[in-house]
Design an enzyme around this catalytic site. Structure first.
Site, short mmCIF file in Angstrom:
data_model
loop_
_atom_site.label_atom_id
_atom_site.label_comp_id
_atom_site.label_asym_id
_atom_site.label_seq_id
_atom_site.Cartn_x
_atom_site.Cartn_y
_atom_site.Cartn_z
N SER A 128 0.80 -1.23 0.00
CA SER A 128 0.00 0.00 0.00
C SER A 128 0.84 1.27 0.00
CB SER A 128 -0.97 0.00 1.18
OG SER A 128 -0.29 -0.21 2.39
N HIS A 179 1.04 4.81 4.44
CA HIS A 179 0.20 5.36 3.37
C HIS A 179 0.54 6.81 3.09
CE1 HIS A 179 -3.25 2.22 4.05
NE2 HIS A 179 -2.09 1.67 3.73
#
Length: 207
Positions: A128, A179
């Protein structure tokens, strides 16, 4: 026919990166449970004490290709395949791979720093951070091209970022530091690597 062949060729790195993630997941699934923390830790997942105290720096890289279960894998790969090819066509294969890996590494480093600061050490894994890096780079390229890149608008990218980050903060077990770190790193790396003339040349080639 020539233009179609060129486009297919330029999609290869996005597909290859997704394939590597899937192959690693399948290989690990045949050996044990990918949702088991101890199993994943033995196979290269990120854990700050091991990195800091045992100098296992390779985990910053290997954890990018590990996923906790099928759903975790699919969530990341679907987003990668949807948005990644637009960035690959815009910047080229090698810069695209550099953006992917560089964003993933930077996201993991920022995540590690956050863990040290909060003293909350968890085992983490997933692509991610790298995927958010691709999104961050896409946002920069869109800004340089009147708010669009391929079929994706700058507003669409911002909406994707907001929704995804909201989901991360609203749910437990999500590495939000990775992230955000990947997103910012991807944007900044794109500032350094992307040149608008590259995209203009490709648009001529596609035509």
């Amino acid at each position: 026919m020539k233009a179609i062949s060129n486009n297919e060729n330029k999609l290869n790195m996005t597909v290859l990166l997704a394939a590597v993630n899937v192959i690693v997941f399948l290989a690990l699934s045949m050996q044990g449970m990918t949702e088991d923390v101890e199993f994943m830790l033995r196979h290269g997942a990120m854990y700050v004490p091991y990195v800091a105290e045992k100098s296992e720096y390779y985990r910053l890289f290997t954890c990018m290709f590990l996923h906790f279960g099928f759903e975790h894998l699919m969530n990341n790969m679907v987003v990668l395949l949807i948005v990644g090819w637009n960035l690959e066509l815009a910047v080229g294969k090698m810069k695209y791979v550099f953006l992917y890996v560089g964003s993933g590494l930077c996201g993991n480093v920022i995540s590690a720093i956050w863990d040290i600061r909060t003293e909350e050490y968890v085992v983490s894994a997933g692509a991610s951070g790298a995927v958010f890096g691709i999104i961050g780079a896409l946002l920069y390229v869109a800004l340089r091209n009147r708010g669009r890149i391929g079929d994706i608008s700058g507003r669409g990218i911002v909406f994707m970022v907001v929704v995804t980050l909201y989901y991360g903060f609203a749910n437990s077990g999500v590495d939000n530091a990775a992230h955000i770190g990947g997103l910012l790193s991807g944007f900044l790396l794109a500032v350094l690597l992307y040149r608008k003339s590259e995209r203009e040349d490709r648009l001529l080639t596609w035509g």
